[in-house]
Design a protein around this motif. Structure first.
Motif, PDB file in Angstrom:
ATOM      1  N   THR A 336     101.575 -66.264  45.030  1.00 60.19           N
ATOM      2  CA  THR A 336     102.252 -65.412  46.012  1.00 60.19           C
ATOM      3  C   THR A 336     101.637 -64.018  46.012  1.00 60.19           C
ATOM      4  N   ILE A 337     101.802 -63.313  47.136  1.00 66.16           N
ATOM      5  CA  ILE A 337     101.315 -61.932  47.267  1.00 66.16           C
ATOM      6  C   ILE A 337     102.468 -60.988  46.932  1.00 66.16           C
ATOM      7  N   GLN A 338     102.202 -60.061  45.980  1.00 66.48           N
ATOM      8  CA  GLN A 338     103.192 -59.053  45.619  1.00 66.48           C
ATOM      9  C   GLN A 338     102.506 -57.693  45.551  1.00 66.48           C
ATOM     10  N   ASP A 339     103.325 -56.628  45.549  1.00 67.24           N
ATOM     11  CA  ASP A 339     102.758 -55.305  45.302  1.00 67.24           C
ATOM     12  C   ASP A 339     103.090 -54.900  43.871  1.00 67.24           C
ATOM     13  N   SER A 340     102.575 -53.757  43.446  1.00 60.73           N
ATOM     14  CA  SER A 340     102.781 -53.320  42.068  1.00 60.73           C
ATOM     15  C   SER A 340     104.227 -52.968  41.785  1.00 60.73           C
ATOM     16  N   ASN A 343     107.506 -56.211  44.939  1.00 58.50           N
ATOM     17  CA  ASN A 343     107.968 -56.683  46.237  1.00 58.50           C
ATOM     18  C   ASN A 343     107.082 -57.836  46.681  1.00 58.50           C
ATOM     19  N   SER A 344     107.650 -58.846  47.327  1.00 55.82           N
ATOM     20  CA  SER A 344     106.908 -60.060  47.682  1.00 55.82           C
ATOM     21  C   SER A 344     106.744 -60.182  49.189  1.00 55.82           C
ATOM     22  N   ALA A 345     105.555 -60.645  49.572  1.00 58.46           N
ATOM     23  CA  ALA A 345     105.307 -60.986  50.965  1.00 58.46           C
ATOM     24  C   ALA A 345     105.937 -62.333  51.265  1.00 58.46           C
ATOM     25  N   THR A 346     106.063 -62.649  52.562  1.00 58.14           N
ATOM     26  CA  THR A 346     106.607 -63.944  52.958  1.00 58.14           C
ATOM     27  C   THR A 346     105.454 -64.932  53.062  1.00 58.14           C
ATOM     28  N   ALA A 374     105.782 -57.297  55.580  1.00 59.45           N
ATOM     29  CA  ALA A 374     106.645 -56.163  55.923  1.00 59.45           C
ATOM     30  C   ALA A 374     107.409 -55.626  54.721  1.00 59.45           C
ATOM     31  N   SER A 375     107.668 -56.481  53.714  1.00 62.71           N
ATOM     32  CA  SER A 375     108.456 -56.051  52.560  1.00 62.71           C
ATOM     33  C   SER A 375     107.622 -55.312  51.524  1.00 62.71           C
ATOM     34  N   LEU A 376     106.288 -55.275  51.668  1.00 62.37           N
ATOM     35  CA  LEU A 376     105.431 -54.603  50.685  1.00 62.37           C
ATOM     36  C   LEU A 376     105.454 -53.102  50.898  1.00 62.37           C
ATOM     37  N   SER A 377     105.332 -52.364  49.801  1.00 62.26           N
ATOM     38  CA  SER A 377     105.345 -50.904  49.863  1.00 62.26           C
ATOM     39  C   SER A 377     103.959 -50.380  50.223  1.00 62.26           C
ATOM     40  N   GLY A 449      96.068 -58.348  56.940  1.00 63.65           N
ATOM     41  CA  GLY A 449      96.683 -58.550  58.232  1.00 63.65           C
ATOM     42  C   GLY A 449      98.168 -58.832  58.062  1.00 63.65           C
ATOM     43  N   SER A 450      98.935 -58.659  59.137  1.00 62.49           N
ATOM     44  CA  SER A 450     100.381 -58.923  59.041  1.00 62.49           C
ATOM     45  C   SER A 450     100.657 -60.371  58.664  1.00 62.49           C
ATOM     46  N   SER A 451      99.726 -61.256  58.966  1.00 63.32           N
ATOM     47  CA  SER A 451      99.761 -62.656  58.530  1.00 63.32           C
ATOM     48  C   SER A 451      98.325 -63.091  58.359  1.00 63.32           C
ATOM     49  N   GLY A 452      98.149 -64.170  57.594  1.00 62.41           N
ATOM     50  CA  GLY A 452      96.768 -64.585  57.406  1.00 62.41           C
ATOM     51  C   GLY A 452      96.646 -65.816  56.535  1.00 62.41           C
ATOM     52  N   THR A 453      95.420 -66.345  56.467  1.00 61.13           N
ATOM     53  CA  THR A 453      95.112 -67.520  55.661  1.00 61.13           C
ATOM     54  C   THR A 453      93.734 -67.342  55.046  1.00 61.13           C
TER      55      THR A 453
END
Length: 465
Positions: A336-340, A343-346, A374-377, A449-453
């Motif tokens: 999963t993608i998180q920030d320091s 907070n987790s991305a969807t 959107a939830s990342l700082s 990007g706001s979404s991606g793969t």
């Protein structure tokens, strides 16, 4: 109702003295007089259930005093006092209390009390019948029971101080037959007879059905001749020895049953295994080049029921020998993608990762797919969490990550600026952005990007040895 007159024994004065001169006590005749008076009085009490009629008693007392006066032919005060005392004693002994004259019974009833019996039909005020019913309880001399089956007995029961109905229970070789008013006990096994012929000191003891046979017999004597005859599995024994000599064993051994005719353990040097029990499950194979048809289990692991290979325990049994393979595992994990700031991305439905662990080497690869950040700082460093095993925590150890091709719009920076790696002791990968003359900086949410793969996202690293 009026009482019948009391008719005491007649005494004809002055023939009978009140006091017997020989004994100094009241004479026999006068004793019988007072006794007949007592008996008649009690009879009237029992017949009507009340005390004697006063007029009848008074008539009786008058007759008694008149007889006494004729007997003594005197009226001295001492004799009168003596007679009055004896009359008082009679009243006291008989508990006679003259009741008021006359009377009528208006009601009759009865009760069974605590006996378990019940009277019905009362009270009777004119005429009628009292009926007794119920069951007399044990405390009042009864059984407390009203019905029985064939063969039932009454047994004392301390619980409630009652009598309990029960029947006899059959035992080993004993049969119980319950009849109407009878119990028949029979032995269903015949007498056991044990015969021993020439048994010497053999003794049979015990009772049916358990017998014990004890023998202290021993053969004592001198062997005068030994002969060998017969053939077993192709081997023949011949000859006779009477004092000294040899028996001859010949032939060719054949048709030997390993299950019934061979005992002991064949050593490896003679083509055996040298062991009698297996230290694992399944078959043990001793060979310079062993071959297994399916799987084997090591480290206490159960061999897999499918395929062919080596099964390791679920929890690694680590070996300190660098040349020993001590673990293998395959599975899936979620990156999963998180920030320091945690907070987790969807993450999207296309986010799929697999891993393989061989010894201490781990490979994780798959497709990274997200649908919102959107939830990342803003300005916080990007991290990729979810490695299945911790990165080897040794010194300055780091493992690089490979980021393959990506869908359009997945990144807002060039591919040359994208880098990633995992530091020792972590279970996540840092996102890194390269700028200028290969200067590493932090990858931040604005770089995505706001979404991606990302296809072919992979990291190879070692975990703790």
């Amino acid at each position: 109702m009026a009482l019948a007159p009391i008719n005491p024994t007649q005494l004809t004065p002055p023939r009978v003295a009140l006091i017997d001169e020989r004994s100094g006590a009241i004479s026999r005749e006068w004793y019988r007089f007072f006794l007949s008076l007592l008996t008649a009085t009690e009879t009237n009490q029992q017949e009507v259930g009340t005390t004697p009629d006063a007029n009848s008693l008074m008539a009786t007392y008058d007759a008694m005093l008149a007889s006494l006066a004729q007997e003594t032919q005197t009226n001295t005060s001492d004799l009168a006092a003596s007679l009055q005392q004896q009359i008082n004693d009679v009243f006291t002994a008989t508990a006679i209390t003259p009741p008021p004259s006359g009377g009528t019974v208006t009601s009759v009833d009865a009760s069974g009390g605590s006996t378990g019996l019940l009277f019905t039909g009362g009270p009777i005020t004119t005429s009628g019948t009292l009926t007794l019913s119920g069951t007399l309880n044990v405390a009042n001399g009864g059984t407390g029971q009203t019905s029985y089956t064939n063969g039932q007995l009454l047994i004392g029961n301390t619980t409630g101080n009652t009598l309990t109905k029960t029947t006899l229970t059959a035992g080993t070789a004993i049969n119980i037959s319950n009849g109407a008013g009878s119990i028949t006990v029979t032995n269903t096994a015949p007498d056991q007879i044990v015969s021993l012929t020439g048994a010497g000191t053999t003794v049979v003891s015990g009772t049916y059905p358990s017998f014990t046979i004890t023998s202290n017999d021993a053969f004592v004597g001198t062997v005068t001749s030994v002969s060998g005859t017969g053939t077993v599995n192709g081997i023949t024994l011949t000859g006779t020895v009477t004092s000294s000599g040899s028996l001859t064993l010949g032939g060719t051994l054949s048709n030997v049953s390993l299950a019934t005719q061979v005992t002991g353990t064949l050593p490896v040097g003679n083509g055996g295994t040298g062991v009698t029990t297996s230290t694992g499950s399944g078959n043990n194979v001793l060979s310079t080049q062993p071959s297994f048809g399916s799987t084997i289990g090591v480290g206490g692991a159960s061999a897999s029921a499918s395929g062919a290979g080596i099964s390791f325990p679920a929890s690694q049994s680590a070996s300190t020998d660098p040349n020993t393979l001590d673990d293998y595992e395959e599975g899936s994990c979620t990156i999963t993608i998180q920030d320091s700031a945690s907070n987790s991305a969807t993450m999207g439905g296309g986010n799929v990762f697999r891993y393989v662990k061989v010894g201490a080497f781990v490979q994780v690869s798959g497709t990274l797919n997200w649908t919102s950040i959107a939830s990342l700082s803003a300005g916080s460093r990007i991290q990729f969490h979810g490695l299945p095993f911790v990165v080897n925590n040794v010194g300055s150890y780091r493992a690089p990550a490979i980021i393959g091709s990506s869908a359009s719009g997945s990144f807002n920076i060039t591919r040359a600026e994208i880098a990633a790696g995992a530091d020792n002791g972590n279970t996540f990968i840092f996102g890194t952005k390269v700028s200028g003359n290969n200067v590493d900086g932090n990858m931040v949410p604005a770089d995505l990007g706001s979404s991606g793969t990302v296809y072919g996202f992979q990291i190879n690293y070692t975990t703790t040895f």
